[in-house]
Design a protein around this motif. Structure first.
Motif, short mmCIF file in Angstrom:
data_model
loop_
_atom_site.label_atom_id
_atom_site.label_comp_id
_atom_site.label_asym_id
_atom_site.label_seq_id
_atom_site.Cartn_x
_atom_site.Cartn_y
_atom_site.Cartn_z
N ASN A 179 -3.24 -8.57 0.63
CA ASN A 179 -2.57 -7.41 0.05
C ASN A 179 -3.30 -6.14 0.47
O ASN A 179 -4.44 -5.91 0.08
N GLU A 200 -3.43 -1.82 1.03
CA GLU A 200 -2.92 -0.53 0.56
C GLU A 200 -3.56 0.59 1.38
O GLU A 200 -4.70 0.46 1.83
N LYS A 246 1.44 -3.42 1.13
CA LYS A 246 2.31 -3.45 -0.04
C LYS A 246 2.61 -2.06 -0.58
O LYS A 246 3.63 -1.85 -1.24
N SER A 247 1.72 -1.10 -0.33
CA SER A 247 1.95 0.24 -0.85
C SER A 247 1.12 1.26 -0.09
O SER A 247 0.05 0.95 0.44
N TYR A 274 -0.02 5.32 -0.94
CA TYR A 274 0.00 6.42 -1.90
C TYR A 274 -0.58 7.67 -1.24
O TYR A 274 -1.61 7.62 -0.58
N GLN A 280 7.26 8.62 5.58
CA GLN A 280 8.47 7.84 5.35
C GLN A 280 9.39 7.86 6.57
O GLN A 280 9.96 6.83 6.95
N LYS A 316 10.17 -1.39 5.41
CA LYS A 316 9.00 -1.06 4.61
C LYS A 316 8.90 0.44 4.28
O LYS A 316 7.91 0.88 3.70
N SER A 319 10.15 2.21 2.09
CA SER A 319 10.13 2.56 0.67
C SER A 319 8.76 2.39 0.02
O SER A 319 8.57 2.76 -1.15
N ILE A 320 7.77 1.84 0.73
CA ILE A 320 6.47 1.57 0.08
C ILE A 320 5.63 2.84 -0.04
O ILE A 320 4.61 2.84 -0.74
N LYS A 322 4.61 6.19 -1.61
CA LYS A 322 4.82 6.79 -2.93
C LYS A 322 4.04 8.10 -3.02
O LYS A 322 2.89 8.18 -2.56
#
Length: 516
Positions: A2, A4, A244-245, A247, A258, A268, A270-271, A273
């Motif tokens: 995972n 980030e 997974k994300s 930020y 994006q 992917k 949309s990950i 944020k």
């Protein structure tokens, strides 16, 4: 795994973006992207030969940097005649014919001369008192492919294991690649659609042609192609399904990322944020805390052992210390002692592989593991270290443990090494906080390992008072966080950074000196 990406883009005063790569919550890489930075790895420049270094078989090239940029004979490449033909048509035949006649001498002064224009790419940023390192082996990277002008070689990533897929990719690239271009097929091209590969190849060739179109009208030294910002380069090179994300605390950069993700990985997009919280983003995701714990001289491990990392310009020495185990092993059987040593060494090897990526340590690295006398365990440690280093993108070579128990390896570095000072642009001032972070990490590890009954922290009297003062005190915060009361016992005889952690049976669970 995972993964980030945390992007801290609010620093108007210092004009930079800090990017943290986390793997299972652990800080794995930390990058700085400084706005308006003139010289970065991958940038292509039209330079001019300023000096020939006969003894080093190299040349100093002026590309506008305050220090001369270094170009070695070995970095000229077999296509140097065609590269020079782009920039110095009046001299190339004379110079290269001279080179052909004396090829056996392998001397740079038979190829280059002072005042000559030359197209170069930055392969290494300035480190310490050294200037930039250059190459004429130009390559233009994309997400799936790397374009190499004046080469006709097609290479493919060794990480693509499937033989059928390797054949498919090579066969397709052979159909679409124009003459006088080489290609490296990257790992992410595995199972990629042919249309995507074709579109990317067209894009990379157009990029190269733009360089050629403006080349003859430029006066050196001048940049002819600059790499995208660090965020895009990082996404291009490492982004995969493990992420997974992402930020970011800058709305504009969020939208840009994006858009970029919608091109390279539409599913992917949309990950990403936008982080709006009041707590600074690096503090929110524990990155500041990890910087203080893991970028110092003393690096704690999860079982009370620790690493001590010492640096010189081209040599790094890492010492593995058992910590608590010196006390605990007295009552152990010989078999338990041997197994404990192996466990510590394996844990240290895992952390060392992370430290090399996190700090971007390069040159010669020597690791002094705890002595092991069984060849099977030495081999096990060696294989474990190689496995953990597998995901390191930097070129490296690891030697098996020698008769003294030392493991030596080399690692290629292209940027200055990272530490607390250069990530914060100044000498860190919060020494007490750094020490508290260290203590908290050790206590948290003990609790996770379920060795937490009746924890007593024996520590210098001044530090004890610091932990107990205020409301809520640090000691009370630990109670709320871990649901365990940590008894703090002041010791006047201890040195300021000395501590011991005991359990309810007065057995030492952890003890160490904290070295900043």
């Amino acid at each position: 795994m995972n993964k980030e990406l945390i992007i801290n883009a609010i620093n108007a005063k210092e004009q930079e973006v800090k990017i943290a790569l986390l793997e299972e919550g652990k800080l794995l890489e930390l990058h700085r992207d400084i706005f308006n930075k003139k010289f970065s790895v991958g940038d292509i420049y039209l330079g001019i030969v300023k000096k020939i270094l006969y003894g080093l078989n190299a040349a100093i090239i002026d590309i506008g940097h305050s220090k001369g940029s270094f170009l070695h004979y070995d970095d000229l490449g077999f296509q140097i005649d065609q590269m020079l033909d782009l920039t110095s048509k009046n001299n190339i035949k004379k110079e290269f014919n001279n080179y052909e006649n004396k090829e056996k001498e392998n001397s740079i002064d038979h190829i280059l001369h002072i005042g000559q224009k030359i197209l170069v790419q930055i392969s290494k940023e300035p480190i310490s008192n050294k200037g930039l390192k250059l190459t004429t082996k130009i390559c233009i990277p994309g997400r799936n492919l790397i374009l190499i002008p004046f080469s006709e070689k097609i290479s493919i990533s060794k990480k693509i294991k499937d033989i059928k897929e390797r054949k498919r990719l090579i066969s397709y690239i052979k159909k679409i690649i124009p003459n006088k271009f080489g290609i490296i097929i990257r790992t992410v091209a595995d199972n990629e659609m042919e249309k995507v590969l074709n579109d990317e190849l067209i894009f990379l060739i157009k990029k190269w042609k733009k360089i050629l179109n403006k080349l003859m009208n430029l006066l050196p030294p001048v940049c002819v192609l600059s790499e995208n910002n660090k965020t895009y380069c990082l996404l291009r090179d490492i982004f995969n399904d493990d992420f997974k994300s992402i930020y970011c605390n800058n709305d504009f950069l969020c939208q840009e990322i994006q858009s970029y993700l919608s091109l390279i990985a539409p599913k992917k997009a949309s990950i990403i944020k936008y982080y709006k919280g009041n707590i600074p983003i690096f503090q929110k995701y524990g990155i500041e805390k990890q910087i203080q714990i893991f970028l110092g001289k003393n690096v704690p491990l999860e079982n009370g052992a620790y690493l001590i990392i010492e640096h010189t310009e081209a040599l790094h020495v890492i010492d593995v210390n058992s910590g608590i185990n010196n006390h605990m092993m007295k009552n152990c059987t010989e078999s338990d002692r041997i197994n404990n040593i192996l466990k510590i060494n394996l844990l240290a090897a895992t952390e060392i592989a992370r430290q090399l990526r996190l700090r971007d340590m390069g040159g010669i690295i020597i690791v002094d593991f705890i002595d092991m006398f069984h060849s099977i365990q030495k081999k096990q440690l060696y294989e474990h270290l190689k496995k953990k280093m597998k995901n390191d993108r930097a070129k490296h070579k690891i030697l098996p443990p020698n008769k003294f128990g030392l493991v030596q390896f080399t690692r290629h570095r292209v940027r200055p090494e990272l530490n607390k000072m250069n990530i914060n642009n100044k000498q860190p001032k919060n020494y007490p906080n750094n020490y508290i972070y260290h203590l908290e990490f050790v206590i948290e590890t003990i609790i996770k390992n379920k060795n937490h009954k009746g924890i007593q922290l024996h520590i210098h009297s001044f530090v004890s008072a610091y932990l107990k003062k205020g409301f809520p005190s640090i000691q009370q915060k630990w109670l709320l966080k871990y649901k365990k009361w940590i008894k703090i016992i002041p010791k006047d005889s201890f040195k300021y950074t000395e501590y011991k952690i005991l359990n309810k049976n007065n057995e030492i669970v952890s003890s160490s000196f904290y070295v900043h």
